[in-house]
Design a protein around this motif. Structure first.
Motif, PDB file in Angstrom:
ATOM      1  N   ALA A 103       0.825  -1.212   0.000  1.00 23.69           N
ATOM      2  CA  ALA A 103       0.000   0.000   0.000  1.00 23.69           C
ATOM      3  C   ALA A 103       0.857   1.260   0.000  1.00 23.69           C
ATOM      4  CB  ALA A 103      -0.935  -0.005   1.203  1.00 23.69           C
ATOM      5  N   ILE A 104       1.973   1.234   0.728  1.00 19.14           N
ATOM      6  CA  ILE A 104       2.878   2.383   0.720  1.00 19.14           C
ATOM      7  C   ILE A 104       3.384   2.639  -0.695  1.00 19.14           C
ATOM      8  CG2 ILE A 104       5.094   3.273   1.536  1.00 19.14           C
ATOM      9  CD1 ILE A 104       4.644   1.736   4.127  1.00 19.14           C
ATOM     10  N   ALA A 105       3.845   1.555  -1.360  1.00 19.96           N
ATOM     11  CA  ALA A 105       4.330   1.694  -2.733  1.00 19.96           C
ATOM     12  C   ALA A 105       3.197   2.095  -3.682  1.00 19.96           C
ATOM     13  CB  ALA A 105       4.967   0.382  -3.182  1.00 19.96           C
ATOM     14  N   PHE A 106       1.989   1.605  -3.419  1.00 24.54           N
ATOM     15  CA  PHE A 106       0.832   1.938  -4.251  1.00 24.54           C
ATOM     16  C   PHE A 106       0.542   3.435  -4.201  1.00 24.54           C
ATOM     17  CE2 PHE A 106      -3.764   2.677  -4.548  1.00 24.54           C
ATOM     18  CZ  PHE A 106      -4.079   2.062  -5.745  1.00 24.54           C
ATOM     19  N   VAL A 107       0.554   4.000  -3.006  1.00 22.87           N
ATOM     20  CA  VAL A 107       0.239   5.423  -2.852  1.00 22.87           C
ATOM     21  C   VAL A 107       1.362   6.299  -3.399  1.00 22.87           C
ATOM     22  CG1 VAL A 107      -0.174   7.264  -1.164  1.00 22.87           C
ATOM     23  CG2 VAL A 107      -1.283   5.043  -0.889  1.00 22.87           C
ATOM     24  N   THR A 108       2.611   5.909  -3.156  1.00 19.69           N
ATOM     25  CA  THR A 108       3.750   6.721  -3.604  1.00 19.69           C
ATOM     26  C   THR A 108       4.118   6.461  -5.057  1.00 19.69           C
ATOM     27  OG1 THR A 108       5.301   5.051  -2.777  1.00 19.69           O
ATOM     28  CG2 THR A 108       4.703   6.842  -1.275  1.00 19.69           C
ATOM     29  N   GLY A 109       3.622   5.352  -5.615  1.00 19.42           N
ATOM     30  CA  GLY A 109       3.940   5.027  -6.999  1.00 19.42           C
ATOM     31  C   GLY A 109       5.358   4.545  -7.192  1.00 19.42           C
ATOM     32  N   ALA A 110       5.934   3.927  -6.165  1.00 20.97           N
ATOM     33  CA  ALA A 110       7.348   3.549  -6.206  1.00 20.97           C
ATOM     34  C   ALA A 110       7.520   2.038  -6.176  1.00 20.97           C
ATOM     35  CB  ALA A 110       8.088   4.167  -5.012  1.00 20.97           C
ATOM     36  N   GLY A 111       8.123   1.489  -7.236  1.00 23.76           N
ATOM     37  CA  GLY A 111       8.603   0.118  -7.216  1.00 23.76           C
ATOM     38  C   GLY A 111       7.574  -0.982  -7.359  1.00 23.76           C
ATOM     39  N   VAL A 112       6.347  -0.674  -7.738  1.00 21.00           N
ATOM     40  CA  VAL A 112       5.336  -1.716  -7.933  1.00 21.00           C
ATOM     41  C   VAL A 112       4.726  -1.551  -9.326  1.00 21.00           C
ATOM     42  CG1 VAL A 112       4.766  -2.060  -5.503  1.00 21.00           C
ATOM     43  CG2 VAL A 112       3.598  -0.267  -6.800  1.00 21.00           C
ATOM     44  N   PRO A 113       4.317  -2.666  -9.939  1.00 24.02           N
ATOM     45  CA  PRO A 113       3.767  -2.570 -11.302  1.00 24.02           C
ATOM     46  C   PRO A 113       2.430  -1.847 -11.375  1.00 24.02           C
ATOM     47  CG  PRO A 113       3.558  -4.805 -10.429  1.00 24.02           C
ATOM     48  CD  PRO A 113       4.432  -4.054  -9.472  1.00 24.02           C
ATOM     49  N   LYS A 114       1.633  -1.942 -10.309  1.00 20.45           N
ATOM     50  CA  LYS A 114       0.336  -1.265 -10.305  1.00 20.45           C
ATOM     51  C   LYS A 114       0.288  -0.303  -9.129  1.00 20.45           C
ATOM     52  CE  LYS A 114      -4.672  -2.005 -10.433  1.00 20.45           C
ATOM     53  NZ  LYS A 114      -4.942  -0.805  -9.608  1.00 20.45           N
ATOM     54  N   HIS A 115       0.093   0.969  -9.412  1.00 25.10           N
ATOM     55  CA  HIS A 115      -0.020   1.957  -8.345  1.00 25.10           C
ATOM     56  C   HIS A 115      -1.248   2.821  -8.578  1.00 25.10           C
ATOM     57  CE1 HIS A 115       1.642   4.923 -11.151  1.00 25.10           C
ATOM     58  NE2 HIS A 115       2.625   4.064 -11.404  1.00 25.10           N
ATOM     59  N   ILE A 116      -1.371   3.869  -7.803  1.00 20.30           N
ATOM     60  CA  ILE A 116      -2.608   4.642  -7.777  1.00 20.30           C
ATOM     61  C   ILE A 116      -2.915   5.343  -9.103  1.00 20.30           C
ATOM     62  CG2 ILE A 116      -1.638   6.839  -6.956  1.00 20.30           C
ATOM     63  CD1 ILE A 116      -4.020   6.866  -4.919  1.00 20.30           C
ATOM     64  N   ASP A 117      -1.893   5.527  -9.947  1.00 14.88           N
ATOM     65  CA  ASP A 117      -2.095   6.256 -11.196  1.00 14.88           C
ATOM     66  C   ASP A 117      -1.966   5.397 -12.448  1.00 14.88           C
ATOM     67  OD1 ASP A 117      -2.644   8.724 -10.010  1.00 14.88           O
ATOM     68  OD2 ASP A 117      -0.515   9.167  -9.758  1.00 14.88           O
ATOM     69  N   ASN A 118      -1.956   4.069 -12.282  1.00 17.11           N
ATOM     70  CA  ASN A 118      -1.985   3.220 -13.475  1.00 17.11           C
ATOM     71  C   ASN A 118      -2.875   2.012 -13.216  1.00 17.11           C
ATOM     72  OD1 ASN A 118      -0.532   1.352 -11.983  1.00 17.11           O
ATOM     73  ND2 ASN A 118       1.299   1.433 -13.259  1.00 17.11           N
ATOM     74  N   GLY A 119      -3.076   1.205 -14.248  1.00 16.29           N
ATOM     75  CA  GLY A 119      -3.955   0.055 -14.110  1.00 16.29           C
ATOM     76  C   GLY A 119      -4.987   0.027 -15.211  1.00 16.29           C
ATOM     77  N   VAL A 120      -6.083  -0.680 -14.982  1.00 15.58           N
ATOM     78  CA  VAL A 120      -7.131  -0.839 -15.999  1.00 15.58           C
ATOM     79  C   VAL A 120      -7.834   0.502 -16.225  1.00 15.58           C
ATOM     80  CG1 VAL A 120      -9.255  -2.048 -16.600  1.00 15.58           C
ATOM     81  CG2 VAL A 120      -7.467  -3.231 -15.292  1.00 15.58           C
ATOM     82  N   PRO A 121      -7.786   1.041 -17.439  1.00 11.57           N
ATOM     83  CA  PRO A 121      -8.453   2.329 -17.694  1.00 11.57           C
ATOM     84  C   PRO A 121      -9.973   2.190 -17.685  1.00 11.57           C
ATOM     85  CG  PRO A 121      -7.599   1.419 -19.732  1.00 11.57           C
ATOM     86  CD  PRO A 121      -7.130   0.510 -18.644  1.00 11.57           C
ATOM     87  N   ALA A 122     -10.642   3.272 -17.336  1.00  9.55           N
ATOM     88  CA  ALA A 122     -12.105   3.295 -17.331  1.00  9.55           C
ATOM     89  C   ALA A 122     -12.556   4.729 -17.545  1.00  9.55           C
ATOM     90  CB  ALA A 122     -12.646   2.752 -16.009  1.00  9.55           C
ATOM     91  N   THR A 123     -13.794   4.888 -17.970  1.00  9.85           N
ATOM     92  CA  THR A 123     -14.336   6.229 -18.113  1.00  9.85           C
ATOM     93  C   THR A 123     -14.435   6.880 -16.734  1.00  9.85           C
ATOM     94  OG1 THR A 123     -16.620   5.459 -17.905  1.00  9.85           O
ATOM     95  CG2 THR A 123     -15.666   5.524 -20.127  1.00  9.85           C
ATOM     96  N   LEU A 124     -14.525   8.194 -16.701  1.00 12.20           N
ATOM     97  CA  LEU A 124     -14.559   8.924 -15.437  1.00 12.20           C
ATOM     98  C   LEU A 124     -15.690   8.456 -14.522  1.00 12.20           C
ATOM     99  CD1 LEU A 124     -13.503  11.176 -13.601  1.00 12.20           C
ATOM    100  CD2 LEU A 124     -14.937  12.791 -14.878  1.00 12.20           C
ATOM    101  N   PRO A 125     -16.949   8.329 -15.012  1.00 12.04           N
ATOM    102  CA  PRO A 125     -18.026   7.875 -14.112  1.00 12.04           C
ATOM    103  C   PRO A 125     -17.789   6.466 -13.573  1.00 12.04           C
ATOM    104  CG  PRO A 125     -18.936   8.898 -16.072  1.00 12.04           C
ATOM    105  CD  PRO A 125     -17.478   8.713 -16.326  1.00 12.04           C
ATOM    106  N   VAL A 126     -17.311   5.557 -14.444  1.00 11.24           N
ATOM    107  CA  VAL A 126     -17.073   4.178 -14.010  1.00 11.24           C
ATOM    108  C   VAL A 126     -15.942   4.123 -12.992  1.00 11.24           C
ATOM    109  CG1 VAL A 126     -16.292   1.892 -14.760  1.00 11.24           C
ATOM    110  CG2 VAL A 126     -17.977   3.146 -16.123  1.00 11.24           C
ATOM    111  N   ALA A 127     -14.850   4.833 -13.253  1.00 11.60           N
ATOM    112  CA  ALA A 127     -13.715   4.842 -12.335  1.00 11.60           C
ATOM    113  C   ALA A 127     -14.112   5.422 -10.978  1.00 11.60           C
ATOM    114  CB  ALA A 127     -12.557   5.634 -12.932  1.00 11.60           C
ATOM    115  N   LEU A 128     -14.854   6.525 -11.006  1.00  9.17           N
ATOM    116  CA  LEU A 128     -15.307   7.135  -9.754  1.00  9.17           C
ATOM    117  C   LEU A 128     -16.199   6.168  -8.979  1.00  9.17           C
ATOM    118  CD1 LEU A 128     -16.172  10.817 -10.772  1.00  9.17           C
ATOM    119  CD2 LEU A 128     -14.418  10.092  -9.139  1.00  9.17           C
ATOM    120  N   GLY A 129     -17.124   5.518  -9.680  1.00  9.56           N
ATOM    121  CA  GLY A 129     -18.031   4.596  -9.011  1.00  9.56           C
ATOM    122  C   GLY A 129     -17.303   3.421  -8.386  1.00  9.56           C
TER     123      GLY A 129
END
Length: 266
Positions: free
Chosen positions: A24-50
């Motif tokens: 979770a630390i790496a996820f929030v900071t975006g450091a050293g993990v393949p999937k973090h808070i700013d990457n992953g499966v793309p979605a439209t804005l309403p779907v992602a927010l939901g």
């Protein structure tokens, strides 16, 4: 054999927590993990927010409901008391893992800190927040908090682990919830703040404030009465401020050191 199994179960739950928390630390900071808070499966804005709001809601509900004294009294009719805390830790870790796995990114940049020195300073502030989280757990009872003390006492045939006396000291003389303050610093100290990160920080901030003020502190008042009310008057809840003289000296009485909604002492 049952004592050994309980000890192994508690240790395994702690290991799952530790792995999830570090990710979770790496996820929030975006450091050293393949999937973090700013990457992953793309979605439209309403779907992602939901999806993201649903994931955070599920985590908040699990985290708060299972921590309530009434739920624990009901839950320990089915789950032995010595592994109740470990089971809670495991459930919390799995809920967090689900959030990390299914999070939908919203990479639009809201703000960005310019300059290498400034960015390093923000990263250092974020690291300070995470260190504050860790150190706060040891100022109360790290192993009690994560269920290891309970299963260790049971494994040694000592019966239920006695309640750990609360001691108001160090960071807990400055704010009542230094662990939660650490999370807030870690979540908001981002040199590049995306829309998804902002959503995560804003929702978790709202949850922390509501859970601490309306749930955790209410439980602490019910448990400690006037002792905790005095502590509330002497020490600020989350943001350091004016501290009354009575709170400055170390106290070894059973005065509560506030924590978060998941804390349980046995």
């Amino acid at each position: 054999m049952s004592r050994l199994l309980a000890l192994l179960y508690g240790t395994a739950c702690y290991a799952v927590f530790l792995a999830t928390f570090l990710y979770a630390i790496a996820f929030v900071t975006g450091a050293g993990v393949p999937k973090h808070i700013d990457n992953g499966v793309p979605a439209t804005l309403p779907v992602a927010l939901g999806i993201d709001l649903l994931l955070m809601t599920l985590f908040a509900l699990q985290h708060s409901v299972m921590a309530r004294p009434a739920f624990k009294r009901w839950w320990t009719r089915f789950v032995p008391a010595h592994i109740e805390r470990s089971t809670y830790v495991l459930a919390s870790s799995l809920a967090l893992a689900l959030l990390l796995w299914q999070w939908r990114p919203l990479p639009l940049t809201v703000w960005e800190v310019q300059g290498d020195v400034a960015r390093v300073a923000v990263h250092a502030l974020s690291a300070t927040g995470w260190l504050l989280v860790l150190s706060s757990t040891f100022l109360i009872s790290h192993f009690d908090l994560f269920g290891l003390r309970q299963v260790w006492h049971h494994a040694r045939g000592r019966g239920p682990a006695p309640e750990t006396p609360f001691v108001v000291r160090a960071l807990y003389r400055i704010v009542r919830h230094p662990l939660m303050l650490g999370f807030l610093i870690a979540f908001w100290a981002a040199p590049t703040m995306s829309l998804g990160h902002l959503l995560f920080a804003a929702v978790t901030t709202a949850y922390i404030v509501v859970a601490v003020k309306c749930l955790e502190e209410r439980d602490l008042i019910a448990q400690h009465g006037d002792t905790y009310r005095a502590y509330q008057r002497q020490v600020p809840m989350l943001l350091p401020g004016r501290i009354r003289p009575a709170a400055v000296a170390e106290s070894s009485v059973n005065a509560p050191t506030a924590f978060d909604a998941k804390r349980s002492t046995r």
